[in-house]
Motif scaffolding. Structure first.
Motif, PDB file in Angstrom:
ATOM      1  N   ALA A  44       8.804  -1.543 -12.497  1.00  0.00           N
ATOM      2  CA  ALA A  44       7.850  -0.435 -12.503  1.00  0.00           C
ATOM      3  C   ALA A  44       6.851  -0.580 -13.650  1.00  0.00           C
ATOM      4  O   ALA A  44       5.649  -0.331 -13.477  1.00  0.00           O
ATOM      5  N   ALA A  45       7.363  -1.021 -14.814  1.00  0.00           N
ATOM      6  CA  ALA A  45       6.480  -1.171 -15.976  1.00  0.00           C
ATOM      7  C   ALA A  45       5.405  -2.212 -15.708  1.00  0.00           C
ATOM      8  O   ALA A  45       4.250  -2.052 -16.106  1.00  0.00           O
ATOM      9  N   LEU A  46       5.775  -3.281 -15.016  1.00  0.00           N
ATOM     10  CA  LEU A  46       4.801  -4.337 -14.712  1.00  0.00           C
ATOM     11  C   LEU A  46       3.665  -3.793 -13.852  1.00  0.00           C
ATOM     12  O   LEU A  46       2.482  -4.018 -14.143  1.00  0.00           O
ATOM     13  N   VAL A  47       4.024  -3.040 -12.810  1.00  0.00           N
ATOM     14  CA  VAL A  47       2.993  -2.481 -11.929  1.00  0.00           C
ATOM     15  C   VAL A  47       2.094  -1.516 -12.710  1.00  0.00           C
ATOM     16  O   VAL A  47       0.865  -1.567 -12.622  1.00  0.00           O
ATOM     17  N   LYS A  48       2.741  -0.639 -13.512  1.00  0.00           N
ATOM     18  CA  LYS A  48       1.955   0.336 -14.283  1.00  0.00           C
ATOM     19  C   LYS A  48       1.036  -0.352 -15.292  1.00  0.00           C
ATOM     20  O   LYS A  48      -0.116   0.021 -15.467  1.00  0.00           O
ATOM     21  N   ASP A  49       1.580  -1.368 -15.953  1.00  0.00           N
ATOM     22  CA  ASP A  49       0.833  -2.101 -16.964  1.00  0.00           C
ATOM     23  C   ASP A  49      -0.380  -2.804 -16.331  1.00  0.00           C
ATOM     24  O   ASP A  49      -1.505  -2.727 -16.847  1.00  0.00           O
ATOM     25  N   LEU A  50      -0.158  -3.447 -15.198  1.00  0.00           N
ATOM     26  CA  LEU A  50      -1.264  -4.113 -14.497  1.00  0.00           C
ATOM     27  C   LEU A  50      -2.322  -3.086 -14.104  1.00  0.00           C
ATOM     28  O   LEU A  50      -3.524  -3.341 -14.201  1.00  0.00           O
ATOM     29  N   LYS A  51      -1.864  -1.913 -13.674  1.00  0.00           N
ATOM     30  CA  LYS A  51      -2.777  -0.857 -13.243  1.00  0.00           C
ATOM     31  C   LYS A  51      -3.625  -0.366 -14.423  1.00  0.00           C
ATOM     32  O   LYS A  51      -4.844  -0.236 -14.318  1.00  0.00           O
ATOM     33  N   SER A  74      14.267  -4.871   3.543  1.00  0.00           N
ATOM     34  CA  SER A  74      13.099  -4.203   2.970  1.00  0.00           C
ATOM     35  C   SER A  74      12.546  -4.978   1.784  1.00  0.00           C
ATOM     36  O   SER A  74      13.289  -5.619   1.047  1.00  0.00           O
ATOM     37  N   LEU A  75      11.245  -4.897   1.610  1.00  0.00           N
ATOM     38  CA  LEU A  75      10.641  -5.319   0.350  1.00  0.00           C
ATOM     39  C   LEU A  75       9.478  -4.389   0.071  1.00  0.00           C
ATOM     40  O   LEU A  75       9.076  -3.610   0.934  1.00  0.00           O
ATOM     41  N   TRP A  76       8.976  -4.421  -1.158  1.00  0.00           N
ATOM     42  CA  TRP A  76       7.774  -3.635  -1.423  1.00  0.00           C
ATOM     43  C   TRP A  76       6.682  -4.479  -2.061  1.00  0.00           C
ATOM     44  O   TRP A  76       6.957  -5.508  -2.668  1.00  0.00           O
ATOM     45  N   MET A  77       5.475  -4.016  -1.852  1.00  0.00           N
ATOM     46  CA  MET A  77       4.313  -4.676  -2.452  1.00  0.00           C
ATOM     47  C   MET A  77       3.512  -3.619  -3.212  1.00  0.00           C
ATOM     48  O   MET A  77       3.576  -2.434  -2.893  1.00  0.00           O
ATOM     49  N   ALA A  78       2.768  -4.098  -4.187  1.00  0.00           N
ATOM     50  CA  ALA A  78       1.861  -3.198  -4.910  1.00  0.00           C
ATOM     51  C   ALA A  78       0.615  -3.971  -5.281  1.00  0.00           C
ATOM     52  O   ALA A  78       0.688  -5.183  -5.551  1.00  0.00           O
ATOM     53  N   ASP A  90       2.178   3.967  -5.483  1.00  0.00           N
ATOM     54  CA  ASP A  90       1.508   2.664  -5.603  1.00  0.00           C
ATOM     55  C   ASP A  90       2.134   1.622  -4.683  1.00  0.00           C
ATOM     56  O   ASP A  90       1.646   0.501  -4.605  1.00  0.00           O
ATOM     57  N   LEU A  91       3.245   1.996  -4.035  1.00  0.00           N
ATOM     58  CA  LEU A  91       4.012   0.996  -3.290  1.00  0.00           C
ATOM     59  C   LEU A  91       3.716   1.031  -1.802  1.00  0.00           C
ATOM     60  O   LEU A  91       3.480   2.075  -1.219  1.00  0.00           O
ATOM     61  N   CYS A  92       3.785  -0.148  -1.218  1.00  0.00           N
ATOM     62  CA  CYS A  92       3.827  -0.268   0.234  1.00  0.00           C
ATOM     63  C   CYS A  92       5.195  -0.870   0.552  1.00  0.00           C
ATOM     64  O   CYS A  92       5.455  -2.026   0.238  1.00  0.00           O
ATOM     65  N   ILE A  93       6.081  -0.046   1.087  1.00  0.00           N
ATOM     66  CA  ILE A  93       7.432  -0.536   1.403  1.00  0.00           C
ATOM     67  C   ILE A  93       7.445  -1.052   2.838  1.00  0.00           C
ATOM     68  O   ILE A  93       7.014  -0.355   3.762  1.00  0.00           O
ATOM     69  N   VAL A  94       7.903  -2.267   3.004  1.00  0.00           N
ATOM     70  CA  VAL A  94       8.016  -2.862   4.345  1.00  0.00           C
ATOM     71  C   VAL A  94       9.493  -2.881   4.702  1.00  0.00           C
ATOM     72  O   VAL A  94      10.283  -3.566   4.056  1.00  0.00           O
ATOM     73  N   ARG A  95       9.846  -2.087   5.726  1.00  0.00           N
ATOM     74  CA  ARG A  95      11.275  -1.995   6.083  1.00  0.00           C
ATOM     75  C   ARG A  95      11.592  -2.834   7.314  1.00  0.00           C
ATOM     76  O   ARG A  95      12.715  -2.816   7.809  1.00  0.00           O
ATOM     77  N   ARG A 141      -4.439  -1.904 -17.042  1.00  0.00           N
ATOM     78  CA  ARG A 141      -5.378  -2.932 -17.475  1.00  0.00           C
ATOM     79  C   ARG A 141      -6.415  -3.267 -16.409  1.00  0.00           C
ATOM     80  O   ARG A 141      -7.189  -4.222 -16.559  1.00  0.00           O
ATOM     81  N   GLY A 142      -6.375  -2.537 -15.297  1.00  0.00           N
ATOM     82  CA  GLY A 142      -7.344  -2.786 -14.226  1.00  0.00           C
ATOM     83  C   GLY A 142      -7.109  -4.092 -13.505  1.00  0.00           C
ATOM     84  O   GLY A 142      -8.001  -4.621 -12.852  1.00  0.00           O
ATOM     85  N   MET A 143      -5.897  -4.610 -13.630  1.00  0.00           N
ATOM     86  CA  MET A 143      -5.611  -5.909 -13.006  1.00  0.00           C
ATOM     87  C   MET A 143      -4.939  -5.775 -11.648  1.00  0.00           C
ATOM     88  O   MET A 143      -4.801  -6.757 -10.909  1.00  0.00           O
ATOM     89  N   LEU A 144      -4.482  -4.553 -11.329  1.00  0.00           N
ATOM     90  CA  LEU A 144      -3.684  -4.402 -10.111  1.00  0.00           C
ATOM     91  C   LEU A 144      -4.523  -4.589  -8.842  1.00  0.00           C
ATOM     92  O   LEU A 144      -4.010  -4.993  -7.804  1.00  0.00           O
ATOM     93  N   ASP A 145      -5.836  -4.330  -8.952  1.00  0.00           N
ATOM     94  CA  ASP A 145      -6.694  -4.461  -7.773  1.00  0.00           C
ATOM     95  C   ASP A 145      -6.709  -5.883  -7.234  1.00  0.00           C
ATOM     96  O   ASP A 145      -6.790  -6.100  -6.026  1.00  0.00           O
ATOM     97  N   ASP A 146      -6.673  -6.850  -8.160  1.00  0.00           N
ATOM     98  CA  ASP A 146      -6.703  -8.228  -7.664  1.00  0.00           C
ATOM     99  C   ASP A 146      -5.416  -9.001  -7.989  1.00  0.00           C
ATOM    100  O   ASP A 146      -5.411 -10.224  -8.044  1.00  0.00           O
ATOM    101  N   THR A 147      -4.338  -8.246  -8.224  1.00  0.00           N
ATOM    102  CA  THR A 147      -3.028  -8.887  -8.384  1.00  0.00           C
ATOM    103  C   THR A 147      -2.073  -8.277  -7.370  1.00  0.00           C
ATOM    104  O   THR A 147      -1.930  -7.054  -7.320  1.00  0.00           O
TER     105      THR A 147
END
Lengths: 349, 144
Positions: A296-303, A338-342, A75-80, A305-311
């Motif tokens: 990780a829990a935040l990303v999974k939880d948003l996913k 580095s940082l990551w986005m989801a 689920d991650l996009c890591i920017v190095r 709930r179908g909220m990750l698409d627009d968060t």
């Protein structure tokens, strides 16, 4: 992730650096570079003390200090290739937030609610939460300031420990209708002041009126928001929350999801830690442990709930740390981190 | 006593300087939490209540009390006649309120002063409400 987490112990695997460990750092790479505290000291390479593995179908390389984040690798996009202009904490955070180290520039969240507005009338559109671990540097409240925009667009810092907001209850003996009357009267009189002072164009009066209206609404929205008891136990466990509102990063992550659910546009979680000039091999695992599971829990939880698409979730600090050792730690580094986005439409994996 | 590292919530919300350093310019504070502090913090409610007690001690009619109120909080900064008018404007609605459902004075009994305790409790409640309004005005909390 305030303080500047090390990329070499998190999301940037450098086998060559590990081979160079304890050897003089190649001069060709550091010549003429700005360093913070290592300026004019002998430069010795320091390899990562952690192990990296490839995770998920995408095979993203992540340090073993972050096993739960590794679990959402796909689920991650890591920017190095992050770089920054600023080598000290406060200006670097200001540069991240506002694009400038000069005071008086609006932060990103302020621009967002200025441009897009907020989706909720019962909570501020830009909310800031704070938690603290080892290697904690102060974070100035100008980081979420609205600069030259009206202060209506500033970020609002909630308490992480105890009540999220103080004094949400009416004073003892004051009923709701009297409280409403007081607020209405304050609004009416401030409105008259605004009219009388039209020629001065003082946006602070309009902000004051808006904030009193918000304050009155928050008297009912805040208790409901922070009522974690309506979260099932498995959710609390997933985030690793020992006690709701205990000031931990985990508790803030769940509060962030509840804010996002209610339409808050921009939520910033500062975890003050990561400034590991010394004792990196002890402090970094602790800071990682404080943030790994809940992130990780935040990303999974948003996913779920179908909220990750627009968060859009962004995880990162104001700069990185040097490939050269500094005693038992690492110094500030601005040329690569580095940082990551989801979520939010980015391409994961 | 000022404890710089254990600031009271109201000091935080009003961005009161820590007094560790001299500062040339205070940070702007205009947040919903500040509004909640000024509305609901017992410190400010108690201040309104004591102030109401003092107003009730004024021999005269309501108009004179309103006059005293605006002199202390508003007119002290600018003696324009219009400002006294604003304070008078606040009163009729509050009077209606006190007739319909007499507001009891907020009970901050822990520190309630003797001055606030005397007189008709309904009057004290009504005047406390007026004083709370005045203490929350932009004009009162902002230096012009």
């Amino acid at each position: 992730m305030a303080g500047g987490p090390s990329q070499f112990e998190s999301f940037d695997w450098k086998p060559e650096l590990k081979r160079l460990h304890d050897k003089p750092f190649p001069d060709s790479l550091t010549k003429g570079q700005q360093l913070a505290q290592l300026q004019n000291s002998p430069l010795i390479a320091r390899g990562s003390f952690t192990d990296f593995q490839k995770y998920g179908q995408s095979g993203q390389e992540i340090s073993n200090l972050f096993p739960k984040i590794a679990g959402i690798a796909d689920d991650l996009c890591i920017v190095r290739s992050m770089t920054t202009e600023q080598i000290n904490h406060d200006p670097a955070q200001a540069f991240m937030n506002s694009g400038s180290i000069l005071k008086g520039r609006p932060s990103m969240g302020s621009w967002l609610i200025y441009g897009l507005g907020a989706e909720t009338e019962n909570l501020p559109g830009y909310i800031v939460l704070m938690s603290k671990g080892e290697g904690a540097q102060p974070v100035s409240n100008r980081q979420w300031g609205s600069g030259f925009l009206p202060s209506k667009f500033q970020g609002i810092l909630f308490q992480s420990k105890g009540d999220a907001v103080h004094y949400v209850g009416n004073p003892d003996g004051v009923c709701q209708s009297t409280q409403r009357l007081v607020v209405e009267e304050v609004q009416r009189l401030n409105g008259m002041l605004n009219e009388r002072r039209q020629e001065y164009q003082d946006p602070e009066i309009a902000t004051r009126i808006a904030q009193y209206e918000m304050a009155f609404r928050m008297q009912s929205s805040i208790p409901e928001l922070t009522h974690f008891q309506d979260e099932p136990k498995h959710v609390l466990d997933a985030y690793g929350i020992k006690e709701a509102g205990d000031g931990s990063f985990a508790s803030n992550c769940l509060l962030a999801r509840r804010l996002a659910e209610r339409g808050v546009r921009f939520i910033q979680l500062y975890h003050r830690a990561w400034d590991h000039h010394g004792d990196l091999d002890k402090a970094m695992p602790r800071s990682a442990q404080e943030t790994d599971q809940a992130s990780a829990a935040l990303v999974k939880d948003l996913k779920e709930r179908g909220m990750l698409d627009d968060t859009l979730v962004i995880w990162g600090g104001e700069f990185g740390r040097t490939p050269m050792g500094q005693g038992s730690g690492r110094d500030h580094h601005i040329n690569a981190f580095s940082l990551w986005m989801a979520g939010g439409g980015i391409k994961p994996g | 006593v000022v404890a710089a590292h254990a600031t009271a919530p109201d000091a935080d919300q009003l961005r009161r300087p820590s007094r560790e350093d001299c500062i040339a310019q205070r940070t702007r504070a205009n947040t919903p939490q500040q509004a909640l502090t000024l509305l609901n913090d017992p410190t400010f409610v108690e201040a309104a209540r004591v102030w109401a007690g003092r107003l009730m001690a004024i021999q005269g009619d309501d108009a004179q009390r309103i006059e005293g109120l605006s002199q202390q909080a508003l007119a002290a900064r600018s003696a324009a006649g219009g400002e006294r008018g604003i304070a008078r404007h606040a009163e009729p609605r509050l009077e209606v309120n006190s007739r319909q459902a007499p507001p009891k004075p907020p009970s901050c009994s822990k520190s309630a002063s003797a001055a606030a305790a005397s007189g008709d409790p309904n009057d004290l409640g009504a005047w406390t409400t007026v004083c709370r309004v005045i203490l929350n005005l932009h004009e009162t909390i902002t230096r012009y």
